[in-house]
Design an enzyme around this catalytic site. Structure first.
Site, PDB file in Angstrom:
ATOM      1  N   SER A 198     -14.258  -4.380   1.934  1.00  0.00           N
ATOM      2  CA  SER A 198     -13.974  -3.861   0.591  1.00  0.00           C
ATOM      3  C   SER A 198     -12.799  -4.610  -0.044  1.00  0.00           C
ATOM      4  O   SER A 198     -12.850  -5.830  -0.193  1.00  0.00           O
ATOM      5  CB  SER A 198     -13.738  -2.364   0.668  1.00  0.00           C
ATOM      6  OG  SER A 198     -13.832  -1.768  -0.606  1.00  0.00           O
ATOM      7  N   ASP A 353     -25.734   0.178  -0.055  1.00  0.00           N
ATOM      8  CA  ASP A 353     -24.372  -0.118  -0.497  1.00  0.00           C
ATOM      9  C   ASP A 353     -24.226   0.074  -2.000  1.00  0.00           C
ATOM     10  O   ASP A 353     -25.104  -0.309  -2.763  1.00  0.00           O
ATOM     11  CB  ASP A 353     -24.047  -1.568  -0.130  1.00  0.00           C
ATOM     12  CG  ASP A 353     -22.580  -1.797   0.156  1.00  0.00           C
ATOM     13  OD1 ASP A 353     -21.747  -1.232  -0.565  1.00  0.00           O
ATOM     14  OD2 ASP A 353     -22.279  -2.544   1.095  1.00  0.00           O
ATOM     15  N   HIS A 385     -21.579   1.564   2.026  1.00  0.00           N
ATOM     16  CA  HIS A 385     -20.396   0.719   1.854  1.00  0.00           C
ATOM     17  C   HIS A 385     -19.620   0.569   3.163  1.00  0.00           C
ATOM     18  O   HIS A 385     -19.164  -0.528   3.491  1.00  0.00           O
ATOM     19  CB  HIS A 385     -19.514   1.331   0.765  1.00  0.00           C
ATOM     20  CG  HIS A 385     -18.279   0.550   0.465  1.00  0.00           C
ATOM     21  ND1 HIS A 385     -18.303  -0.801   0.183  1.00  0.00           N
ATOM     22  CD2 HIS A 385     -16.971   0.924   0.401  1.00  0.00           C
ATOM     23  CE1 HIS A 385     -17.067  -1.225  -0.043  1.00  0.00           C
ATOM     24  NE2 HIS A 385     -16.247  -0.203   0.093  1.00  0.00           N
TER      25      HIS A 385
END
Length: 415
Positions: A198, A353, A385
Protein backbone atom coordinates in the site's frame (compact mmCIF):
# COMPACT_ATOMS: atom_id res chain seq x y z
CA UNK A 1 21.67 11.40 21.68
CA UNK A 2 18.72 9.94 23.55
CA UNK A 3 18.55 6.19 23.73
CA UNK A 4 15.60 4.33 22.25
CA UNK A 5 13.51 2.38 24.75
CA UNK A 6 14.64 -1.20 25.19
CA UNK A 7 12.48 -4.09 24.07
CA UNK A 8 12.16 -6.20 27.21
CA UNK A 9 10.98 -9.79 27.33
CA UNK A 10 8.08 -10.29 29.72
CA UNK A 11 5.26 -12.75 30.16
CA UNK A 12 2.09 -11.50 28.52
CA UNK A 13 -1.57 -12.38 28.98
CA UNK A 14 -3.95 -13.20 26.12
CA UNK A 15 -5.45 -10.21 24.34
CA UNK A 16 -8.78 -8.95 25.60
CA UNK A 17 -11.89 -9.90 23.64
CA UNK A 18 -12.94 -7.53 20.86
CA UNK A 19 -15.33 -5.01 22.46
CA UNK A 20 -18.94 -5.35 21.32
CA UNK A 21 -20.62 -2.59 23.34
CA UNK A 22 -19.80 0.70 25.04
CA UNK A 23 -19.13 -0.86 28.44
CA UNK A 24 -16.55 -3.25 26.99
CA UNK A 25 -15.08 -0.37 24.97
CA UNK A 26 -14.58 1.76 28.09
CA UNK A 27 -12.83 -1.13 29.85
CA UNK A 28 -10.64 -1.74 26.79
CA UNK A 29 -9.69 1.94 26.64
CA UNK A 30 -9.02 2.16 30.38
CA UNK A 31 -6.58 -0.76 30.27
CA UNK A 32 -4.59 0.57 27.28
CA UNK A 33 -1.03 1.79 27.83
CA UNK A 34 2.46 1.65 26.32
CA UNK A 35 3.22 -1.69 27.97
CA UNK A 36 0.12 -3.17 26.36
CA UNK A 37 1.22 -1.74 22.99
CA UNK A 38 4.47 -3.71 23.18
CA UNK A 39 2.59 -6.81 24.32
CA UNK A 40 0.17 -6.51 21.38
CA UNK A 41 3.09 -6.72 18.94
CA UNK A 42 4.74 -9.59 20.82
CA UNK A 43 1.57 -11.69 20.77
CA UNK A 44 1.54 -11.74 16.99
CA UNK A 45 5.21 -12.64 16.66
CA UNK A 46 5.37 -15.29 19.39
CA UNK A 47 3.59 -17.64 16.99
CA UNK A 48 6.93 -18.04 15.22
CA UNK A 49 9.18 -20.91 16.41
CA UNK A 50 12.27 -18.79 15.77
CA UNK A 51 11.05 -15.67 17.61
CA UNK A 52 13.13 -14.47 20.55
CA UNK A 53 11.34 -12.06 22.87
CA UNK A 54 14.72 -10.73 24.03
CA UNK A 55 17.34 -8.95 21.91
CA UNK A 56 19.99 -11.38 23.21
CA UNK A 57 18.27 -14.56 24.44
CA UNK A 58 17.75 -17.55 22.11
CA UNK A 59 14.23 -18.35 20.84
CA UNK A 60 11.86 -19.99 23.27
CA UNK A 61 10.02 -22.80 21.48
CA UNK A 62 7.39 -22.98 24.23
CA UNK A 63 6.00 -19.59 23.16
CA UNK A 64 5.50 -20.58 19.52
CA UNK A 65 2.31 -21.91 18.00
CA UNK A 66 4.20 -24.99 16.78
CA UNK A 67 7.02 -25.68 19.25
CA UNK A 68 10.22 -26.99 17.70
CA UNK A 69 13.95 -26.99 18.20
CA UNK A 70 14.99 -23.36 17.56
CA UNK A 71 18.24 -24.51 15.99
CA UNK A 72 16.31 -26.40 13.35
CA UNK A 73 14.71 -23.17 12.13
CA UNK A 74 18.06 -21.92 10.88
CA UNK A 75 17.12 -18.32 11.76
CA UNK A 76 16.50 -16.16 14.81
CA UNK A 77 13.83 -13.46 14.90
CA UNK A 78 14.28 -10.49 17.20
CA UNK A 79 12.56 -7.20 17.87
CA UNK A 80 14.63 -4.11 18.55
CA UNK A 81 14.67 -0.35 18.27
CA UNK A 82 17.22 0.97 15.79
CA UNK A 83 18.50 4.40 16.78
CA UNK A 84 18.60 7.22 14.25
CA UNK A 85 20.35 10.57 14.51
CA UNK A 86 18.62 13.19 16.59
CA UNK A 87 16.72 13.06 19.88
CA UNK A 88 14.17 10.30 20.37
CA UNK A 89 14.34 9.07 16.78
CA UNK A 90 14.33 5.33 16.17
CA UNK A 91 12.79 2.68 13.95
CA UNK A 92 11.06 -0.37 15.36
CA UNK A 93 12.38 -3.44 13.54
CA UNK A 94 11.90 -7.19 13.43
CA UNK A 95 14.98 -8.97 12.11
CA UNK A 96 15.10 -12.55 10.83
CA UNK A 97 18.77 -13.50 10.60
CA UNK A 98 20.29 -16.85 9.54
CA UNK A 99 22.27 -18.76 12.14
CA UNK A 100 24.73 -20.02 9.51
CA UNK A 101 26.46 -18.40 6.56
CA UNK A 102 25.38 -19.52 3.09
CA UNK A 103 27.42 -18.98 -0.06
CA UNK A 104 26.08 -16.43 -2.56
CA UNK A 105 23.50 -15.13 -0.12
CA UNK A 106 21.09 -12.54 -1.57
CA UNK A 107 20.98 -8.96 -0.29
CA UNK A 108 18.75 -8.21 2.70
CA UNK A 109 15.00 -8.15 2.15
CA UNK A 110 13.15 -5.27 3.80
CA UNK A 111 9.39 -5.57 4.42
CA UNK A 112 7.53 -2.26 4.71
CA UNK A 113 3.92 -1.86 5.85
CA UNK A 114 1.17 0.43 4.64
CA UNK A 115 -0.55 3.54 5.97
CA UNK A 116 -1.27 3.50 9.68
CA UNK A 117 -0.23 -0.14 9.96
CA UNK A 118 2.86 -1.82 11.37
CA UNK A 119 5.20 -4.78 10.99
CA UNK A 120 2.78 -6.97 12.98
CA UNK A 121 0.46 -7.06 9.97
CA UNK A 122 2.81 -9.56 8.31
CA UNK A 123 2.67 -12.14 11.09
CA UNK A 124 1.30 -14.75 8.65
CA UNK A 125 4.21 -14.26 6.25
CA UNK A 126 7.27 -14.37 8.50
CA UNK A 127 7.43 -18.16 8.79
CA UNK A 128 7.76 -18.52 5.01
CA UNK A 129 10.28 -15.67 4.87
CA UNK A 130 12.21 -17.32 7.72
CA UNK A 131 12.39 -20.63 5.85
CA UNK A 132 13.66 -18.82 2.77
CA UNK A 133 16.21 -16.83 4.81
CA UNK A 134 17.55 -20.00 6.43
CA UNK A 135 17.88 -21.75 3.08
CA UNK A 136 19.36 -18.86 1.10
CA UNK A 137 21.28 -17.10 3.88
CA UNK A 138 19.73 -13.68 3.30
CA UNK A 139 18.45 -11.67 6.24
CA UNK A 140 14.91 -10.28 6.38
CA UNK A 141 14.01 -7.05 8.14
CA UNK A 142 10.52 -5.70 8.77
CA UNK A 143 10.45 -2.03 9.73
CA UNK A 144 7.86 0.31 11.11
CA UNK A 145 8.07 3.54 9.16
CA UNK A 146 9.19 6.54 11.19
CA UNK A 147 6.12 7.97 12.92
CA UNK A 148 4.06 4.78 12.55
CA UNK A 149 3.68 1.45 14.32
CA UNK A 150 6.02 1.28 17.29
CA UNK A 151 8.65 3.56 15.76
CA UNK A 152 9.32 7.00 17.25
CA UNK A 153 6.33 9.32 16.94
CA UNK A 154 8.29 12.44 16.04
CA UNK A 155 6.58 15.63 14.81
CA UNK A 156 5.61 15.56 11.13
CA UNK A 157 5.89 18.88 9.31
CA UNK A 158 5.67 20.02 5.69
CA UNK A 159 6.66 23.63 5.07
CA UNK A 160 5.78 23.84 1.37
CA UNK A 161 2.75 25.84 0.33
CA UNK A 162 -0.37 23.87 -0.55
CA UNK A 163 -0.20 24.85 -4.22
CA UNK A 164 3.46 23.79 -4.55
CA UNK A 165 2.65 20.14 -5.23
CA UNK A 166 6.12 18.89 -6.13
CA UNK A 167 7.81 20.34 -3.06
CA UNK A 168 4.91 19.31 -0.84
CA UNK A 169 5.15 15.70 -1.99
CA UNK A 170 8.95 15.66 -1.73
CA UNK A 171 8.94 16.94 1.86
CA UNK A 172 6.39 14.31 2.87
CA UNK A 173 8.38 11.55 1.17
CA UNK A 174 11.62 12.83 2.74
CA UNK A 175 10.24 12.23 6.23
CA UNK A 176 10.18 8.48 5.57
CA UNK A 177 12.86 7.98 2.92
CA UNK A 178 15.60 9.85 4.79
CA UNK A 179 15.04 7.59 7.82
CA UNK A 180 15.12 4.45 5.65
CA UNK A 181 18.32 5.57 3.94
CA UNK A 182 19.95 6.37 7.30
CA UNK A 183 18.96 2.87 8.49
CA UNK A 184 20.55 1.31 5.38
CA UNK A 185 23.77 3.31 5.67
CA UNK A 186 24.22 2.58 9.37
CA UNK A 187 23.68 -1.13 8.72
CA UNK A 188 26.28 -1.07 5.94
CA UNK A 189 23.98 -2.62 3.33
CA UNK A 190 25.07 -2.02 -0.26
CA UNK A 191 21.77 -3.15 -1.77
CA UNK A 192 18.43 -4.44 -0.54
CA UNK A 193 15.21 -5.88 -1.87
CA UNK A 194 12.16 -3.83 -0.89
CA UNK A 195 8.76 -5.45 -0.29
CA UNK A 196 6.19 -2.73 0.34
CA UNK A 197 2.43 -2.83 0.87
CA UNK A 198 0.00 0.00 0.00
CA UNK A 199 1.59 3.31 1.07
CA UNK A 200 4.70 1.26 1.87
CA UNK A 201 4.73 0.20 -1.77
CA UNK A 202 4.48 3.81 -2.92
CA UNK A 203 7.32 4.83 -0.59
CA UNK A 204 9.42 1.82 -1.68
CA UNK A 205 9.08 2.97 -5.29
CA UNK A 206 9.94 6.53 -4.27
CA UNK A 207 13.05 5.25 -2.47
CA UNK A 208 14.06 3.26 -5.55
CA UNK A 209 13.76 6.42 -7.65
CA UNK A 210 15.97 8.34 -5.18
CA UNK A 211 18.51 5.54 -4.70
CA UNK A 212 18.29 3.20 -7.74
CA UNK A 213 21.75 1.78 -7.11
CA UNK A 214 20.69 0.61 -3.62
CA UNK A 215 17.66 -1.48 -4.64
CA UNK A 216 18.21 -4.92 -6.14
CA UNK A 217 14.51 -5.79 -6.53
CA UNK A 218 11.20 -4.04 -5.95
CA UNK A 219 8.11 -6.01 -4.92
CA UNK A 220 4.95 -3.94 -4.51
CA UNK A 221 1.93 -5.47 -2.76
CA UNK A 222 -1.23 -3.62 -3.79
CA UNK A 223 0.69 -0.32 -3.83
CA UNK A 224 -1.01 3.03 -3.37
CA UNK A 225 -0.42 6.02 -5.61
CA UNK A 226 0.26 4.23 -8.89
CA UNK A 227 -2.51 5.29 -11.35
CA UNK A 228 -3.58 8.78 -12.35
CA UNK A 229 -6.83 10.17 -10.99
CA UNK A 230 -9.40 9.39 -13.71
CA UNK A 231 -11.72 12.12 -12.36
CA UNK A 232 -9.13 14.87 -12.29
CA UNK A 233 -9.88 17.67 -14.78
CA UNK A 234 -7.39 18.27 -17.56
CA UNK A 235 -5.41 21.50 -17.67
CA UNK A 236 -7.86 22.89 -20.22
CA UNK A 237 -10.83 21.99 -18.03
CA UNK A 238 -9.26 23.54 -14.96
CA UNK A 239 -8.81 26.78 -16.91
CA UNK A 240 -12.52 26.95 -17.58
CA UNK A 241 -14.30 28.61 -14.67
CA UNK A 242 -17.64 27.21 -15.77
CA UNK A 243 -16.33 23.66 -15.55
CA UNK A 244 -14.95 24.25 -12.07
CA UNK A 245 -18.20 25.76 -10.84
CA UNK A 246 -20.20 22.91 -12.30
CA UNK A 247 -17.95 20.33 -10.63
CA UNK A 248 -18.34 22.06 -7.25
CA UNK A 249 -22.11 22.13 -7.55
CA UNK A 250 -22.17 18.39 -8.12
CA UNK A 251 -20.37 17.73 -4.87
CA UNK A 252 -22.49 17.06 -1.82
CA UNK A 253 -21.98 19.06 1.36
CA UNK A 254 -20.56 16.00 3.12
CA UNK A 255 -18.07 15.43 0.31
CA UNK A 256 -16.98 19.06 0.37
CA UNK A 257 -16.48 18.88 4.14
CA UNK A 258 -14.48 15.68 3.73
CA UNK A 259 -12.27 17.24 1.07
CA UNK A 260 -11.73 20.32 3.23
CA UNK A 261 -10.71 18.14 6.20
CA UNK A 262 -8.37 16.15 3.95
CA UNK A 263 -6.67 19.25 2.57
CA UNK A 264 -6.42 20.65 6.10
CA UNK A 265 -4.30 17.64 7.07
CA UNK A 266 -6.80 15.63 9.09
CA UNK A 267 -5.97 11.98 9.64
CA UNK A 268 -8.66 9.27 9.81
CA UNK A 269 -6.97 8.00 12.95
CA UNK A 270 -7.71 11.31 14.66
CA UNK A 271 -11.36 10.32 14.62
CA UNK A 272 -10.59 7.14 16.57
CA UNK A 273 -8.42 8.96 19.09
CA UNK A 274 -10.97 11.74 19.45
CA UNK A 275 -13.62 9.14 20.26
CA UNK A 276 -11.67 8.40 23.49
CA UNK A 277 -13.32 5.45 25.26
CA UNK A 278 -15.48 4.70 22.20
CA UNK A 279 -12.33 4.30 20.08
CA UNK A 280 -11.88 0.59 20.89
CA UNK A 281 -15.48 -0.05 19.81
CA UNK A 282 -14.82 1.63 16.43
CA UNK A 283 -11.69 -0.43 15.88
CA UNK A 284 -13.51 -3.55 17.07
CA UNK A 285 -16.30 -3.07 14.52
CA UNK A 286 -13.68 -2.84 11.78
CA UNK A 287 -11.76 -5.90 13.03
CA UNK A 288 -14.90 -8.01 13.39
CA UNK A 289 -15.71 -7.34 9.74
CA UNK A 290 -12.20 -7.29 8.25
CA UNK A 291 -10.84 -10.37 10.00
CA UNK A 292 -14.01 -12.45 9.93
CA UNK A 293 -12.12 -15.27 8.21
CA UNK A 294 -9.50 -15.38 11.00
CA UNK A 295 -9.53 -17.69 14.00
CA UNK A 296 -10.86 -16.03 17.15
CA UNK A 297 -7.36 -15.75 18.57
CA UNK A 298 -5.88 -14.21 15.41
CA UNK A 299 -8.75 -11.71 15.12
CA UNK A 300 -8.47 -10.78 18.81
CA UNK A 301 -4.71 -10.29 18.59
CA UNK A 302 -4.90 -8.23 15.39
CA UNK A 303 -7.64 -6.05 16.83
CA UNK A 304 -5.57 -5.44 19.97
CA UNK A 305 -2.52 -4.56 17.88
CA UNK A 306 -4.42 -2.18 15.58
CA UNK A 307 -6.05 -0.39 18.50
CA UNK A 308 -2.77 0.17 20.30
CA UNK A 309 -0.84 1.54 17.31
CA UNK A 310 -3.84 3.72 16.41
CA UNK A 311 -4.12 5.25 19.90
CA UNK A 312 -0.45 6.31 19.80
CA UNK A 313 0.46 9.95 19.18
CA UNK A 314 -0.22 11.10 15.62
CA UNK A 315 2.92 11.53 13.51
CA UNK A 316 3.70 9.94 10.14
CA UNK A 317 0.00 9.48 9.43
CA UNK A 318 -0.26 13.20 8.63
CA UNK A 319 1.66 12.57 5.41
CA UNK A 320 -1.43 11.29 3.67
CA UNK A 321 -2.95 14.57 2.47
CA UNK A 322 0.42 15.71 1.10
CA UNK A 323 1.09 12.55 -0.89
CA UNK A 324 -2.45 11.60 -1.93
CA UNK A 325 -5.40 13.60 -3.17
CA UNK A 326 -8.90 13.00 -1.77
CA UNK A 327 -9.93 9.64 -3.17
CA UNK A 328 -6.47 8.13 -2.54
CA UNK A 329 -4.91 9.04 -5.90
CA UNK A 330 -1.33 10.26 -5.79
CA UNK A 331 -0.61 13.92 -6.36
CA UNK A 332 2.40 12.74 -8.39
CA UNK A 333 1.32 9.32 -9.73
CA UNK A 334 3.99 6.65 -9.85
CA UNK A 335 2.82 5.51 -13.29
CA UNK A 336 4.45 8.68 -14.62
CA UNK A 337 7.63 8.29 -12.58
CA UNK A 338 8.63 4.64 -12.40
CA UNK A 339 9.67 4.10 -16.04
CA UNK A 340 13.17 5.23 -15.05
CA UNK A 341 13.74 2.14 -12.88
CA UNK A 342 16.09 -0.57 -14.15
CA UNK A 343 15.79 -3.17 -11.38
CA UNK A 344 13.16 -5.99 -11.47
CA UNK A 345 9.74 -4.68 -10.45
CA UNK A 346 6.83 -6.94 -9.52
CA UNK A 347 3.29 -5.82 -8.67
CA UNK A 348 0.95 -8.00 -6.60
CA UNK A 349 -2.80 -7.37 -6.52
CA UNK A 350 -5.70 -9.27 -4.98
CA UNK A 351 -8.47 -10.34 -7.35
CA UNK A 352 -10.88 -8.42 -5.09
CA UNK A 353 -8.51 -5.50 -4.54
CA UNK A 354 -9.87 -1.97 -4.31
CA UNK A 355 -6.56 -0.63 -5.57
CA UNK A 356 -6.65 -0.06 -9.33
CA UNK A 357 -4.71 -2.90 -10.93
CA UNK A 358 -4.79 -1.06 -14.25
CA UNK A 359 -2.25 1.40 -12.87
CA UNK A 360 0.15 -1.45 -12.15
CA UNK A 361 -0.35 -2.97 -15.59
CA UNK A 362 0.22 0.40 -17.28
CA UNK A 363 3.37 0.91 -15.23
CA UNK A 364 4.63 -2.54 -16.28
CA UNK A 365 3.93 -1.58 -19.91
CA UNK A 366 5.81 1.70 -19.56
CA UNK A 367 8.75 -0.01 -17.84
CA UNK A 368 8.97 -2.56 -20.65
CA UNK A 369 8.77 0.16 -23.27
CA UNK A 370 11.71 1.84 -21.50
CA UNK A 371 13.72 -1.39 -21.74
CA UNK A 372 13.05 -2.99 -18.35
CA UNK A 373 11.82 -6.44 -19.35
CA UNK A 374 11.84 -7.61 -15.72
CA UNK A 375 8.61 -5.86 -14.82
CA UNK A 376 5.38 -7.79 -14.32
CA UNK A 377 2.10 -7.90 -12.43
CA UNK A 378 0.72 -10.89 -10.46
CA UNK A 379 -2.85 -11.45 -9.28
CA UNK A 380 -3.57 -13.29 -6.01
CA UNK A 381 -6.85 -15.21 -5.97
CA UNK A 382 -9.38 -14.89 -3.13
CA UNK A 383 -7.71 -11.76 -1.79
CA UNK A 384 -8.37 -8.07 -1.36
CA UNK A 385 -6.09 -5.14 -0.54
CA UNK A 386 -4.44 -7.00 2.37
CA UNK A 387 -3.66 -9.95 0.10
CA UNK A 388 -0.90 -11.21 2.40
CA UNK A 389 -3.53 -11.69 5.13
CA UNK A 390 -6.45 -12.77 2.93
CA UNK A 391 -4.53 -15.50 1.12
CA UNK A 392 -1.18 -15.85 2.90
CA UNK A 393 -0.35 -19.26 1.42
CA UNK A 394 -0.58 -18.09 -2.18
CA UNK A 395 1.08 -14.76 -1.41
CA UNK A 396 3.95 -16.47 0.40
CA UNK A 397 4.49 -18.97 -2.41
CA UNK A 398 4.64 -16.30 -5.12
CA UNK A 399 6.64 -13.88 -2.95
CA UNK A 400 9.30 -16.50 -2.29
CA UNK A 401 9.35 -17.34 -5.99
CA UNK A 402 10.23 -13.72 -6.74
CA UNK A 403 12.88 -13.59 -4.02
CA UNK A 404 14.48 -16.76 -5.39
CA UNK A 405 15.32 -15.14 -8.69
CA UNK A 406 18.84 -13.97 -9.27
CA UNK A 407 19.10 -10.26 -9.89
CA UNK A 408 21.33 -9.45 -12.92
CA UNK A 409 24.06 -6.86 -12.39
CA UNK A 410 22.67 -3.34 -12.67
CA UNK A 411 23.87 -1.30 -15.66
CA UNK A 412 26.20 1.56 -14.83
CA UNK A 413 23.57 4.05 -15.98
CA UNK A 414 21.18 3.03 -13.19
CA UNK A 415 23.28 4.62 -10.47
Amino acid sequence: MASAPEVVATAINPARAIPQNWRESISYWWNSNDKETTAAQDRLLRRLPFFSSSPTAPPDPTTAASPSDPASSGVVGRLSHFELDGPKRYLNQFSITPTKEVANAPPPTVVLHGYGAGLGFFFMNYAALGDWAARRGGSVYALDWLGMGLSARVPFKVHAKREDTERRVKEAEDFFLDALEEWRVKNGFDKMTLVGHSLGGYLSAAYALRHPDRVSRLILLSPAGIPRNPNKPTAAEEATLEAVAEAEQKQSLLRRLGMHAWEAGWSPFQIVRSATFFGPLLVGRYSTWRFRHFTDEDARDMNNYIWHITRAKGSGEYCISHILEPGAHARLPMVDRMDKLKMPVTFFYGDQDWMDEKGGRETVHRLREAGNMQAKSIRIQYAGHHLYLDNPDETNKLLIRELEKTVPPSPATSA
